[in-house]
Design a protein around this motif. Structure first.
Motif, PDB file in Angstrom:
ATOM      1  N   SER A  88       0.852  -1.197   0.000  1.00  0.00           N
ATOM      2  CA  SER A  88       0.000   0.000   0.000  1.00  0.00           C
ATOM      3  C   SER A  88       0.882   1.241   0.000  1.00  0.00           C
ATOM      4  O   SER A  88       2.015   1.209   0.470  1.00  0.00           O
ATOM      5  CB  SER A  88      -0.931   0.024   1.217  1.00  0.00           C
ATOM      6  N   ASP A  89       0.367   2.295  -0.529  1.00  0.00           N
ATOM      7  CA  ASP A  89       1.063   3.576  -0.487  1.00  0.00           C
ATOM      8  C   ASP A  89      -0.002   4.662  -0.365  1.00  0.00           C
ATOM      9  O   ASP A  89      -1.166   4.476  -0.761  1.00  0.00           O
ATOM     10  CB  ASP A  89       1.923   3.793  -1.738  1.00  0.00           C
ATOM     11  N   GLY A  90       0.391   5.778   0.200  1.00  0.00           N
ATOM     12  CA  GLY A  90      -0.552   6.881   0.386  1.00  0.00           C
ATOM     13  C   GLY A  90       0.142   8.229   0.325  1.00  0.00           C
ATOM     14  O   GLY A  90       1.311   8.369   0.697  1.00  0.00           O
ATOM     15  N   SER A  92      -0.939  12.518   0.900  1.00  0.00           N
ATOM     16  CA  SER A  92      -1.988  13.433   1.355  1.00  0.00           C
ATOM     17  C   SER A  92      -1.469  14.874   1.323  1.00  0.00           C
ATOM     18  O   SER A  92      -0.276  15.126   1.513  1.00  0.00           O
ATOM     19  CB  SER A  92      -2.462  13.082   2.771  1.00  0.00           C
ATOM     20  N   ASP A 114      -6.446  13.212  -0.537  1.00  0.00           N
ATOM     21  CA  ASP A 114      -5.708  12.011  -0.125  1.00  0.00           C
ATOM     22  C   ASP A 114      -5.687  11.030  -1.292  1.00  0.00           C
ATOM     23  O   ASP A 114      -6.700  10.845  -2.004  1.00  0.00           O
ATOM     24  CB  ASP A 114      -6.377  11.348   1.079  1.00  0.00           C
ATOM     25  N   ARG A 115      -4.529  10.397  -1.482  1.00  0.00           N
ATOM     26  CA  ARG A 115      -4.376   9.356  -2.515  1.00  0.00           C
ATOM     27  C   ARG A 115      -3.842   8.107  -1.856  1.00  0.00           C
ATOM     28  O   ARG A 115      -2.863   8.153  -1.111  1.00  0.00           O
ATOM     29  CB  ARG A 115      -3.417   9.813  -3.610  1.00  0.00           C
ATOM     30  N   SER A 116      -4.521   7.008  -2.120  1.00  0.00           N
ATOM     31  CA  SER A 116      -4.040   5.718  -1.601  1.00  0.00           C
ATOM     32  C   SER A 116      -4.044   4.711  -2.731  1.00  0.00           C
ATOM     33  O   SER A 116      -4.841   4.799  -3.673  1.00  0.00           O
ATOM     34  CB  SER A 116      -4.930   5.246  -0.455  1.00  0.00           C
ATOM     35  N   THR A 121      -6.951  -2.120  -2.331  1.00  0.00           N
ATOM     36  CA  THR A 121      -7.929  -1.060  -2.518  1.00  0.00           C
ATOM     37  C   THR A 121      -8.868  -1.402  -3.651  1.00  0.00           C
ATOM     38  O   THR A 121      -8.487  -2.078  -4.631  1.00  0.00           O
ATOM     39  CB  THR A 121      -7.222   0.271  -2.830  1.00  0.00           C
TER      40      THR A 121
END
Length: 508
Positions: A88-90, A92, A114-116, A121
């Protein structure tokens, strides 16, 4: 006043070599102008009002909007389960503005994106956007314009107080300069008196020497005359020292001389006035003193500050009860732009409202500070009464001192004339051989003492009148000045106009 002062400087160069010609007379108003423009102590004192005015701006700036922004990046990988793991990566970003209002409310307008992403996902990448507004409004402690604008009102009062304190420093400097000016005039008059006594003593010595040659007097009388000449020469040495001390005191007040360098100029001042203006009635002087006293005006501002402190302390006794609420519009998509489009289309929303209560156990600290603030108001009020009482007493004492001085001038002037006549008669009798030289010597000393007493009565009365004018508030008028004329010499780095801010305040 400044052009006249600079013209004077063109004709009198300070501390630059020997004086080749007679120095021009220094007018009193030019000496005062120099003190107001160049005195180091007054320049130092002028920083206090400037700092106080900046404090007003600091308190007013508490209601300026505040911008904020933040960004963050995170990455992760889950612990493998049954041989499988997920990544996972995020990312903001957030931006917004805070605004505090005089009611105590804080309003925040902000937006976040925010981007995830990752294998777990549903959308990859998954963008979430929101735009919202939130409010926090105290309902008890810290509520209302009176409490929240109190620090600004206190800063303004302190700025006014510092300006009155600067005025008091100005008056003290004018007083110091005028007294230093007349002290120099007295020192020169005292030397002139001693010079005349020396000339008389030398004349008597020559007369006795001639009479000794003719066999009319004994050598003892010649020795007495020579001793009197030496006494007068010693007095001149002391008088010269007194003049130099008085000149340095006036130079120090005027602020024009660097005492590290050699000082070789001579300051010529007016002669002591022999006629003084009559005094006003003591009741009128005391009334003006109480009504116009700057120290009392300073204390009145201190009372205002203590009252504001008391009000703030009373507010601290209340519990914290805050109303909190907010509204946000939300958007979500696999693209940031489409996520914001969802915000504008109101695809989603969230709102909240609530109360938050916080009460310190027993409120012991707040109640103790409230009692201290109450005592502060009472103490400052009593101090104001004490200041007015002390100034009224000082005005009465100064008036009596000046009044008795005016009477003393007349008495010493009459005594000087009588002693002059007595001396002339004794000298005539001595010339006729009717009395011994000792009688002439004693009459001369009585005459010298009478002249010295008269001169002393002039300077002491003049000092008393000047100090009285400082107490009753007529010192500037006495020297042809007013506060508008003094203002250019006490200019601050921050304009006075900043005391009147554009923010509407509810002054406590």
């Amino acid at each position: 006043m400044r052009p006249r002062f600079h013209l004077y400087l063109l004709s009198l160069v300070w501390s630059t070599g020997p004086v080749l010609a007679a120095s021009p007379e220094l007018p009193l108003d030019v000496a005062i102008a120099s003190a107001l423009e160049h005195n180091v102590g007054l320049r130092i004192a002028s920083y206090e009002p400037a700092d106080a005015l900046d404090t007003v701006e600091i308190e007013d700036a508490q209601f300026d909007p505040s911008f904020f922004a933040s960004t963050a990046l995170q990455e992760g990988e889950s612990v493998p389960v049954a041989g499988a793991s997920s990544e996972s990566d995020g990312r903001s970003a957030r931006i917004g503005i805070d605004q505090r209002w005089s009611t105590g409310a804080t309003v925040t307008l902000d937006s976040a994106l925010d981007r995830s992403g990752g294998s777990s996902t549903v959308l990859n990448p998954d963008y979430g956007a929101d735009v919202g507004i939130s409010l926090s409004q105290p309902l008890l402690k810290g509520a209302g314009t009176t409490v929240n604008l109190a620090p600004l009102a206190r800063a303004k009062v302190n700025a006014e107080r510092s300006l009155f304190e600067l005025r008091s420093d100005v008056l003290d400097l004018v007083l110091e300069t005028e007294i230093a000016y007349w002290n120099l005039a007295y020192a020169r008059a005292d030397r002139a008196l001693t010079v005349s006594s020396l000339a008389l003593a030398e004349n008597l010595r020559e007369e006795n020497s001639e009479r000794e040659r003719l066999g009319l007097v004994t050598p003892l009388e010649v020795l007495q005359a020579e001793a009197e000449v030496l006494n007068q020469q010693e007095a001149i040495i002391q008088a010269d020292n007194n003049i130099e001390d008085a000149e340095d005191a006036l130079r120090r007040a005027m602020g024009q001389t660097d005492f590290v360098q050699a000082v070789s100029d001579t300051i010529v001042v007016r002669a002591l006035p022999e006629q003084m203006q009559p005094l006003r009635s003591i009741d009128e002087v005391v009334q003006d003193t109480v009504l116009n006293d700057i120290d009392a005006q300073v204390q009145e501002r201190r009372i205002e500050v203590e009252r504001i402190n008391r009000m703030l302390a009373q507010d601290e006794v209340q519990p914290d009860l805050d109303l909190r609420g907010g509204l946000s519009y939300l958007g979500r998509d696999d693209s940031g732009s489409r996520a914001y489009s969802g915000v504008y289309s109101a695809d989603g929303y969230a709102w909240s409202v609530g109360l938050e209560l916080r009460v310190p156990w027993g409120l012991r600290e707040a109640r103790a500070r409230e009692r201290q603030a109450e005592r502060g108001v009472e103490q400052a009020t009593l101090q104001l009464y004490d200041i007015k009482q002390a100034k009224a007493l000082a005005a009465r004492n100064a008036w009596r001192s000046a009044s008795s001085g005016l009477k003393r001038i007349e008495v010493t002037r009459a005594a000087m004339r009588l002693n002059q006549e007595a001396f002339e008669q004794e000298r005539a009798r001595y010339g006729s051989g009717l009395v011994a030289y000792r009688s002439v010597l004693e009459a001369q000393r009585d005459y010298d003492r009478a002249k010295s007493n008269y001169l002393g009565s002039l300077i002491e009365t003049l000092r008393a009148i000047v100090r009285l004018s400082r107490i009753d508030g007529t010192l500037l008028q006495r020297n042809g000045l007013d506060w508008d004329a003094v203002a250019p010499y006490t200019e601050l780095t921050t304009p006075r106009a900043e005391l009147n801010t554009s923010r509407e305040s509810n002054t406590p």
